[in-house]
Scaffold this active site. Structure first.
Site, short mmCIF file in Angstrom:
data_model
loop_
_atom_site.label_atom_id
_atom_site.label_comp_id
_atom_site.label_asym_id
_atom_site.label_seq_id
_atom_site.Cartn_x
_atom_site.Cartn_y
_atom_site.Cartn_z
N GLU A 26 0.83 -1.21 0.00
CA GLU A 26 0.00 0.00 0.00
C GLU A 26 0.86 1.25 0.00
O GLU A 26 0.63 2.20 -0.75
CB GLU A 26 -0.90 0.02 1.25
CG GLU A 26 -1.93 -1.09 1.32
CD GLU A 26 -1.44 -2.31 2.07
OE1 GLU A 26 -0.23 -2.63 2.01
OE2 GLU A 26 -2.27 -2.96 2.73
N GLU A 35 -2.99 -6.15 17.54
CA GLU A 35 -1.87 -6.74 16.80
C GLU A 35 -0.85 -7.32 17.79
O GLU A 35 -0.16 -8.28 17.49
CB GLU A 35 -1.20 -5.69 15.89
CG GLU A 35 -0.31 -6.30 14.83
CD GLU A 35 0.10 -5.32 13.73
OE1 GLU A 35 -0.48 -5.38 12.63
OE2 GLU A 35 0.98 -4.50 13.97
N HIS A 39 -24.82 8.73 21.73
CA HIS A 39 -25.99 8.80 20.86
C HIS A 39 -25.92 7.74 19.77
O HIS A 39 -26.62 7.84 18.76
CB HIS A 39 -26.10 10.21 20.26
CG HIS A 39 -26.25 11.25 21.32
ND1 HIS A 39 -27.48 11.58 21.86
CD2 HIS A 39 -25.33 11.96 22.01
CE1 HIS A 39 -27.29 12.49 22.80
NE2 HIS A 39 -25.99 12.73 22.92
N LYS A 53 -1.52 -10.89 3.18
CA LYS A 53 -0.61 -10.15 2.29
C LYS A 53 -0.17 -11.05 1.14
O LYS A 53 -0.15 -10.65 -0.02
CB LYS A 53 0.66 -9.71 3.04
CG LYS A 53 0.47 -8.56 3.98
CD LYS A 53 1.84 -8.15 4.52
CE LYS A 53 1.71 -7.24 5.73
NZ LYS A 53 2.97 -6.95 6.38
O1 F6P Z 1 0.74 -5.58 8.21
C1 F6P Z 1 1.03 -5.22 9.50
C2 F6P Z 1 2.26 -4.37 9.59
O2 F6P Z 1 3.39 -5.14 9.40
C3 F6P Z 1 2.31 -3.61 10.90
O3 F6P Z 1 2.84 -4.36 11.91
C4 F6P Z 1 3.10 -2.41 10.53
O4 F6P Z 1 2.97 -1.40 11.46
C5 F6P Z 1 2.50 -2.09 9.19
O5 F6P Z 1 2.25 -3.36 8.60
C6 F6P Z 1 3.34 -1.26 8.27
O6 F6P Z 1 4.58 -1.85 8.01
P1 F6P Z 1 5.77 -0.99 7.42
O7 F6P Z 1 6.06 0.12 8.37
O8 F6P Z 1 6.90 -1.96 7.27
O9 F6P Z 1 5.32 -0.45 6.08
#
Ligand code: F6P
Length: 544
Positions: free
Chosen positions: A210, A351, A382, A510
């Site tokens: 992402e 987590e 509410h 993932k």
């Molecule tokens: O998917 C979970 C995770 O690994 C979290 O533990 C972490 O904070 C987040 O993704 C983001 O990871 P990164 O900082 O390596 O992009």
């Protein structure tokens, strides 16, 4: 049966719960005028009132016996000593060093010089951006920071930046993009001028799908708006443990802020992951945030367990989850500035402690991390408070509120706090059938209406809550509050004998998303998955 649930301390608590479950909280208050003094603790300007929990001195003694049995003090000492307590990843958990002022060793090396070096790098960078010395590609001062990160690389800094809005006095506005949904980045970029925008790409691993997708799209946007390749260095910084990947992305190594594998993602806001916070509120306030956490760390490491806020908060959670069967935990800040606090705590708690096996890999036969959720008061009242007052689930709750607001506006703050105190009182005391009947009689309702309405208007009470009151939401107090919850999570993990510092449970999704992304890009129909997943993929392909 696990050794924990068969242990003397656990069995004693189970027997004691049967006694406490018969006690009415309001009776306990009537019987003891000093209940509030007895069951509340203070640390600096934070008051923690847990007198509205179903406890007495025996409960506390038994919970402390459980803590001793599970060697809580030994584990606290190990964390502070830099031992590799994250055993599945062979790493220390040294977020305490990020705000520390004493040497801390792991692998025989003091980590503090590196921590201080990065803090100095942040100070130089923040000052250069705030003064306009480091300007954008047209020479204009940077006015907007877009942090691109997700999970721990987003929730902590986003929550803190929002909470400290009164301290945004340096002409730099932080924005946070986390979701790979293009709407998130697009909506923020629509409002920004590329010439005055700095992107901070925050990713511990620098491999998160992402974050990298958003970072590439941000780069494309900047170039499409008139900046050249050579201007990228002025508009991108990175915070990561992965230097190679940062360089491959094309970010100037001078603008890379390092952190280390001994910092868990959800414990990283104290590192350079806090850079957007520091840019918005200034380094002085960032240091105050660290100082608040450091003081709480000292308290956690040295205070006797029965006077130790994180220890008691953690043990009360154990009492609720494992003995009263609480199905979830509501976090209810009566402070609009803390509106992201529940979301931040969701990652921290779920987590960390959402684990089904012990440190040794044995399946547990007791509940571990609970579901954390919440919204600021009074909005929640509410919306979902109906279930808290009259629903069938046992939900424990933390109320948080400042005595002074940063936004004095008429009588608003008194009204806010009146609601906060009223809710915990109502949850605890409830309203008996007798009281409801008297009220309806006084209103002149006839006997038939009273009979019909009475069951709907009764509040059984005995709904547990803890209240945290603090003077004002300053950087120091916020630092202490966050550290309080970090250590609470650690305390619970020790009781449950689980590792709170890994997160293997996020990996499978993932992995599968990678495969499915390939399926979505192919011409052919998907056939390799179960019928539901194939069906969804193929439906998407035909409608995309
Ligand atoms: O998917 C979970 C995770 O690994 C979290 O533990 C972490 O904070 C987040 O993704 C983001 O990871 P990164 O900082 O390596 O992009």
């Amino acid at each position: 049966m696990s050794t924990l649930t068969q242990s003397p301390a656990w069995l004693a608590l189970r027997a004691h719960q049967m006694v406490m479950a018969q006690q009415r909280l309001r009776t306990l208050f009537q019987q003891d005028s000093r209940r509030f003094e007895k069951y509340s603790l203070s640390f600096d300007d934070i008051l923690m009132d847990f007198s509205k929990q179903p406890i007495n001195q025996e409960t506390i003694d038994l919970l402390l016996a459980l803590a001793h049995q599970q060697q809580l003090k030994y584990w606290i000492d190990r964390m502070f000593a830099g031992d590799k307590i994250n055993s599945t990843e062979q790493r220390a958990a040294l977020h305490i060093a990020l705000r520390g002022d004493q040497p801390v060793y792991t692998d025989g090396e003091d980590v503090m010089p590196a921590v201080k070096r990065v803090l100095s790098q942040m100070t130089r960078f923040v000052s250069a951006i705030q003064s306009g010395e480091s300007a954008g590609y047209t020479g204009k001062k940077i006015t907007d920071i877009v942090n691109i990160g997700i999970g721990g690389s987003d929730l902590g800094p986003a929550m803190v930046a929002d909470a400290l809005k009164p301290y945004w006095t340096h002409g730099v506005i932080p924005h946070f993009v986390s979701n790979v949904d293009g709407a998130h980045l697009s909506q923020i970029l629509q409002r920004l001028d590329p010439a005055t925008t700095l992107f901070v790409i925050a990713s511990k691993t620098f491999t998160t799908q992402e974050t990298l997708a958003n970072a590439h799209s941000a780069r494309t946007w900047l170039l499409a708006q008139g900046a050249g390749e050579n201007d990228i260095a002025r508009h991108f910084a990175a915070v990561s443990t992965n230097r190679v990947a940062v360089e491959q992305f094309g970010i100037d190594p001078d603008n890379m802020f390092e952190f280390w594998d001994w910092v868990g993602g959800r414990y990283s806001l104290w590192s350079a992951i806090g850079l957007p916070v520091a840019l918005a509120v200034g380094m002085e306030n960032f240091h105050a945030l660290l100082a608040g956490a450091r003081e709480l760390d000292r308290h956690f490491a040295t205070a006797p367990l029965d006077k130790n806020l994180p220890v008691m908060l953690g043990l009360i959670g154990i009492w609720q989850i494992n003995f009263f069967g609480a199905t979830s935990h509501a976090v209810l800040p009566y402070d609009q500035s803390l509106h992201r606090f529940p979301a931040y705590l969701q990652q921290l708690e779920m987590e960390s402690n959402g684990k089904g096996v012990t440190r040794d890999g044995e399946r547990v036969d007791y509940s571990t991390g609970t579901i954390v959720w919440g919204e600021p008061g009074t909005n929640g009242q509410h919306a979902f408070f109906q279930l808290l007052h009259q629903g069938t689930q046992t939900v424990s709750a933390d109320f948080l509120a400042p005595c002074r607001s940063h936004y004095p506006l008429g009588n608003h703050h008194r009204m806010l706090l009146a609601n906060c105190f009223a809710q915990s009182e109502a949850l605890m005391a409830g309203k008996s059938a007798h009281a409801v009947r008297m009220e309806m009689e006084a209103q002149g309702l006839d006997a038939e209406s009273i009979r019909r309405l009475l069951p709907h208007k009764v509040f059984v009470g005995d709904r547990p809550s803890t209240t945290l009151l603090f003077n004002q939401l300053t950087p120091t107090t916020l630092g202490a509050l966050i550290a309080l919850y970090e250590h609470k999570v650690f305390v619970q993990s020790v009781i449950w004998n689980i590792n709170p510092f890994d997160q293997w449970g996020v990996e499978l999704g993932k992995q599968l998303a990678g495969d499915i992304l390939n399926d979505l890009s192919r011409e052919q129909l998907a056939t390799a998955h179960d019928a539901s997943t194939n069906g969804l993929i193929n439906h998407f392909k035909s409608h995309h």
